[in-house]
Design a protein around this motif. Structure first.
Motif, PDB file in Angstrom:
ATOM      1  N   ALA A 450      56.330 107.252  85.481  1.00 27.84           N
ATOM      2  CA  ALA A 450      57.792 107.283  85.442  1.00 27.84           C
ATOM      3  C   ALA A 450      58.415 106.236  86.355  1.00 27.84           C
ATOM      4  CB  ALA A 450      58.284 108.674  85.846  1.00 27.84           C
ATOM      5  N   GLU A 451      57.640 105.237  86.783  1.00 26.61           N
ATOM      6  CA  GLU A 451      58.167 104.278  87.751  1.00 26.61           C
ATOM      7  C   GLU A 451      59.174 103.298  87.145  1.00 26.61           C
ATOM      8  OE1 GLU A 451      54.869 102.184  89.358  1.00 26.61           O
ATOM      9  OE2 GLU A 451      54.256 101.290  87.464  1.00 26.61           O
ATOM     10  N   GLY A 452      59.109 103.070  85.817  1.00 29.25           N
ATOM     11  CA  GLY A 452      60.066 102.169  85.191  1.00 29.25           C
ATOM     12  C   GLY A 452      59.878 100.729  85.633  1.00 29.25           C
ATOM     13  N   ASP A 453      61.017 100.010  85.812  1.00 34.06           N
ATOM     14  CA  ASP A 453      60.953  98.607  86.217  1.00 34.06           C
ATOM     15  C   ASP A 453      60.634  98.453  87.693  1.00 34.06           C
ATOM     16  OD1 ASP A 453      61.579  97.823  83.646  1.00 34.06           O
ATOM     17  OD2 ASP A 453      63.745  97.835  84.017  1.00 34.06           O
ATOM     18  N   LYS A 454      60.871  99.488  88.484  1.00 32.43           N
ATOM     19  CA  LYS A 454      60.596  99.423  89.907  1.00 32.43           C
ATOM     20  C   LYS A 454      59.163  99.898  90.169  1.00 32.43           C
ATOM     21  CE  LYS A 454      62.351 100.907  94.416  1.00 32.43           C
ATOM     22  NZ  LYS A 454      63.352 101.755  95.123  1.00 32.43           N
ATOM     23  N   LEU A 484      41.678 106.913  88.290  1.00 31.69           N
ATOM     24  CA  LEU A 484      42.458 107.162  87.077  1.00 31.69           C
ATOM     25  C   LEU A 484      42.526 105.938  86.173  1.00 31.69           C
ATOM     26  CD1 LEU A 484      45.427 109.157  88.660  1.00 31.69           C
ATOM     27  CD2 LEU A 484      43.675 110.084  87.156  1.00 31.69           C
ATOM     28  N   GLY A 485      41.953 104.813  86.619  1.00 33.27           N
ATOM     29  CA  GLY A 485      41.988 103.600  85.821  1.00 33.27           C
ATOM     30  C   GLY A 485      43.328 102.896  85.861  1.00 33.27           C
ATOM     31  N   ILE A 486      44.116 103.100  86.914  1.00 32.07           N
ATOM     32  CA  ILE A 486      45.438 102.501  87.058  1.00 32.07           C
ATOM     33  C   ILE A 486      45.340 101.346  88.046  1.00 32.07           C
ATOM     34  CG2 ILE A 486      47.841 102.908  87.728  1.00 32.07           C
ATOM     35  CD1 ILE A 486      47.452 105.830  86.992  1.00 32.07           C
ATOM     36  N   GLY A 487      45.895 100.203  87.681  1.00 26.58           N
ATOM     37  CA  GLY A 487      45.832  99.036  88.531  1.00 26.58           C
ATOM     38  C   GLY A 487      46.754  99.144  89.733  1.00 26.58           C
ATOM     39  N   SER A 488      46.620  98.195  90.632  1.00 28.33           N
ATOM     40  CA  SER A 488      47.476  98.156  91.812  1.00 28.33           C
ATOM     41  C   SER A 488      48.893  97.783  91.417  1.00 28.33           C
ATOM     42  CB  SER A 488      46.920  97.159  92.827  1.00 28.33           C
ATOM     43  OG  SER A 488      46.968  95.848  92.291  1.00 28.33           O
ATOM     44  N   SER A 489      49.810  97.842  92.378  1.00 24.36           N
ATOM     45  CA  SER A 489      51.207  97.504  92.094  1.00 24.36           C
ATOM     46  C   SER A 489      51.325  96.045  91.654  1.00 24.36           C
ATOM     47  CB  SER A 489      52.066  97.774  93.329  1.00 24.36           C
ATOM     48  OG  SER A 489      51.600  97.023  94.443  1.00 24.36           O
ATOM     49  N   VAL A 490      50.521  95.156  92.246  1.00 22.92           N
ATOM     50  CA  VAL A 490      50.547  93.745  91.852  1.00 22.92           C
ATOM     51  C   VAL A 490      50.071  93.588  90.412  1.00 22.92           C
ATOM     52  CG1 VAL A 490      49.616  91.464  92.351  1.00 22.92           C
ATOM     53  CG2 VAL A 490      50.223  92.998  94.238  1.00 22.92           C
ATOM     54  N   GLN A 491      48.989  94.253  90.066  1.00 24.09           N
ATOM     55  CA  GLN A 491      48.473  94.161  88.700  1.00 24.09           C
ATOM     56  C   GLN A 491      49.450  94.754  87.696  1.00 24.09           C
ATOM     57  OE1 GLN A 491      44.790  96.272  89.460  1.00 24.09           O
ATOM     58  NE2 GLN A 491      43.593  94.377  89.513  1.00 24.09           N
ATOM     59  N   ARG A 492      50.079  95.862  88.046  1.00 25.27           N
ATOM     60  CA  ARG A 492      51.045  96.469  87.127  1.00 25.27           C
ATOM     61  C   ARG A 492      52.280  95.596  86.977  1.00 25.27           C
ATOM     62  NH1 ARG A 492      50.130 100.878  90.459  1.00 25.27           N
ATOM     63  NH2 ARG A 492      52.343 101.158  90.939  1.00 25.27           N
ATOM     64  N   ALA A 495      51.298  92.776  84.653  1.00 20.59           N
ATOM     65  CA  ALA A 495      51.212  93.284  83.272  1.00 20.59           C
ATOM     66  C   ALA A 495      52.605  93.497  82.685  1.00 20.59           C
ATOM     67  CB  ALA A 495      50.410  94.579  83.244  1.00 20.59           C
ATOM     68  N   ARG A 496      53.527  93.989  83.513  1.00 23.33           N
ATOM     69  CA  ARG A 496      54.896  94.189  83.047  1.00 23.33           C
ATOM     70  C   ARG A 496      55.558  92.848  82.727  1.00 23.33           C
ATOM     71  NH1 ARG A 496      57.847  98.668  84.208  1.00 23.33           N
ATOM     72  NH2 ARG A 496      55.771  99.632  84.251  1.00 23.33           N
ATOM     73  N   ALA A 497      55.254  91.825  83.526  1.00 24.47           N
ATOM     74  CA  ALA A 497      55.812  90.493  83.250  1.00 24.47           C
ATOM     75  C   ALA A 497      55.275  89.917  81.952  1.00 24.47           C
ATOM     76  CB  ALA A 497      55.495  89.561  84.421  1.00 24.47           C
ATOM     77  N   LEU A 498      53.978  90.159  81.684  1.00 24.66           N
ATOM     78  CA  LEU A 498      53.406  89.666  80.439  1.00 24.66           C
ATOM     79  C   LEU A 498      53.996  90.387  79.239  1.00 24.66           C
ATOM     80  CD1 LEU A 498      49.622  89.254  81.370  1.00 24.66           C
ATOM     81  CD2 LEU A 498      51.270  87.444  80.895  1.00 24.66           C
ATOM     82  N   GLU A 499      54.248  91.691  79.393  1.00 16.61           N
ATOM     83  CA  GLU A 499      54.849  92.449  78.296  1.00 16.61           C
ATOM     84  C   GLU A 499      56.261  91.949  77.991  1.00 16.61           C
ATOM     85  OE1 GLU A 499      54.751  96.495  79.445  1.00 16.61           O
ATOM     86  OE2 GLU A 499      52.550  96.689  79.251  1.00 16.61           O
ATOM     87  N   GLY A 500      56.968  91.550  79.022  1.00 21.38           N
ATOM     88  CA  GLY A 500      58.321  91.051  78.797  1.00 21.38           C
ATOM     89  C   GLY A 500      58.385  89.589  78.444  1.00 21.38           C
ATOM     90  N   ALA A 501      57.214  88.918  78.460  1.00 18.99           N
ATOM     91  CA  ALA A 501      57.208  87.482  78.161  1.00 18.99           C
ATOM     92  C   ALA A 501      57.517  87.223  76.694  1.00 18.99           C
ATOM     93  CB  ALA A 501      55.844  86.888  78.526  1.00 18.99           C
TER      94      ALA A 501
END
Length: 501
Positions: A450-454, A484-492, A495-501
């Motif tokens: 539920a972190e959203g853009d932040k 849990l297989g969740i990346g760090s804040s930097v990796q996330r 990934a969010r930047a690539l999704e918005g690219a």
């Protein structure tokens, strides 16, 4: 002191594991399906054993079991009462490391429980049946391996000595579709020019699935881009810089590829559509559904627990056949063998009955200890150890460990391995009751989801978890997040930047 030889009598006590006791203990660690295979072997070996079909009143997911929790389930079959007087030792024996192996790290005193959740958690995805629904036929295994698929194509596209080279190359392609051997080594081994091996490999790389025979990920993606007629100089430079794509360095990628934001986003979307492991669609084992060994359902007067009788056939001793054989003429060796078979059959039936009693007893205590989970979900999962259950039912930890190994429980919230309910404790920041590590993992997953853009850093997660009453360190949050297989804040964030690219 006399040095002469003499005979002395000494009396001592020792624990001796009879073959029957070893067999009974092994049965505890087997799942119902494994017990079924074991019984098939025993029936083939022992002529006095016969299997009867499982009773047709076994529990299902949609009906409530008829029996509530109780320490002792239904009594054994009356056939047991007619058995011999063979000694019946308890399965709850404390074996040391020298006389018995440990099935899991949880067998050790004070060992933490293992997280064996299947991840179902009661959430079932609806399968569409319309045109947009999943194609379930695509999940079926054709039984054709990747090697056979490639050899069949090579037989029609290559001939002569090149076919022998192709067969050798195909033999060096792994299950993911990548060539694992050096072309120079292959050429040296076969005694052929390197250029000829490269020519044969170029032909193999045109086979289906596209991308097979590549020597690395970049070559695999390039082959698929060429097949899609998308391998232009810009795409080539993008594939040559996959490390920048992984890091999400869009600025450098735009400069290297000499494209604008829109073209770069289109190229990245194209790249994501390629298969990085083209060979995995062939030769894989079909997905096997996990069959539950136990059913748990809520009843008006408590909880109902049942063994899944559909996967556990009943075994009977054919006494009429024994009477017929024993009345016939035969030597002493034959009669002794027949007696051994009868004793073995009686012991097996008793061991199976005691196995079911032990499993029900352990499962009942687990449901009692983790009732909050069955009522409200993973957030109410309590810390639990093998020793707590063992002390409550007056058994040894090793017995509880073997009972919970390779066994699954089906309830309204999903399908879980019994080991899932044994988790370590996390102290409360407010000094209250400790919570389980699994509940903390669930909270971390919910916060990140539920972190959203932040994007939440691990330090922020620690603060949020402390506000929820979890006294947890940053390194523990990082460990649980990685589990849990969740990346760090930097990796996330990348990934969010690539999704918005």
């Amino acid at each position: 002191m006399s040095l002469a030889p003499r005979l002395d009598l000494r009396q001592s006590q020792s624990l001796v594991m009879t073959p029957q006791l070893q067999q009974a203990i092994r049965l505890l660690a087997l799942s119902n399906l494994e017990v079924e295979g074991f019984l098939a072997e025993e029936i083939e070996r022992n002529p006095l054993l016969e299997a009867s079909a499982p009773e047709d009143d076994g529990p299902t997911q949609d009906r409530e079991p008829d029996a509530p929790i109780r320490d002792q389930p239904a009594t054994a079959d009356e056939l047991l009462l007619a058995g011999g007087d063979s000694g019946e030792a308890s399965l709850d024996v404390d074996f040391t490391a020298e006389s018995f192996h440990h099935d899991s790290p949880a067998d050790q005193a004070g060992g933490a429980g293992m997280d064996g959740s299947l991840g179902l958690n009661g959430a079932s995805s609806g399968g569409g049946t319309g045109e947009d629904g999943p194609d379930f036929d695509s999940f079926a295994d054709t039984g054709l391996s990747l090697s056979d698929h490639l050899l069949a194509q090579a037989g029609t596209a290559i001939e002569g000595a090149d076919l022998f080279i192709a067969a050798h190359l195909i033999d060096q392609i792994d299950e993911c579709g990548y060539l694992t051997a050096s072309l120079l080594d292959i050429a040296t081994r076969l005694g052929v020019p390197l250029a000829r091996v490269e020519q044969v490999l170029a032909i193999i790389q045109t086979f289906e699935p596209t991308g097979v025979g590549a020597r690395d990920l970049a070559e695999c993606l390039a082959l698929q881009a060429k097949e899609a007629d998308r391998y232009d100089p810009c795409m080539a430079r993008l594939i040559d810089n996959l490390d920048l794509v992984a890091r999400g360095d869009l600025t450098r990628l735009r400069r290297l590829c000499n494209v604008d934001d829109e073209d770069l986003a289109d190229m990245i979307r194209e790249l994501r559509g390629y298969d990085p492991k083209p060979g995995c669609r062939f030769g894989g084992e079909p997905t096997q559904a996990v069959v539950p060994d136990l059913f748990v359902a809520k009843r008006k007067d408590g909880w109902g627990i049942e063994i899944n009788a559909a996967t556990l056939p009943r075994v009977l001793v054919n006494r009429s056949y024994y009477t017929e054989l024993s009345s016939a003429r035969g030597d002493k060796a034959s009669k002794a063998w027949l007696g051994d078979m009868l004793a073995s059959a009686n012991w097996l039936v008793k061991a199976l009955d005691q196995r079911q009693r032990t499993i029900i007893k352990v499962a009942a205590e687990i449901v009692k200890q983790q009732e909050g989970f069955f009522l409200h979900g993973v957030a109410q999962l309590k810390p639990l150890t093998l020793r707590q259950v063992a002390d409550a039912i007056e058994m040894h930890e090793s017995t509880v460990s073997r009972v919970t190994s390779n066994k699954y429980l089906s309830c309204a919230r999903g399908l879980y391995e019994l080991k899932y309910f044994f988790t370590s404790a996390i102290q409360s920041s407010e000094g209250g009751e400790a919570v389980s590590a699994q509940a903390v993992k669930s909270a971390i997953k919910a916060l990140i989801g539920a972190e959203g853009d932040k994007i939440l850093s691990d330090d922020t997660l620690v603060e949020l978890l402390n506000a929820k009453g979890f006294d947890i360190a940053r390194r523990t949050v990082a460990k649980y997040r990685e589990a849990l297989g969740i990346g760090s804040s930097v990796q996330r964030r990348r990934a969010r930047a690539l999704e918005g690219a």
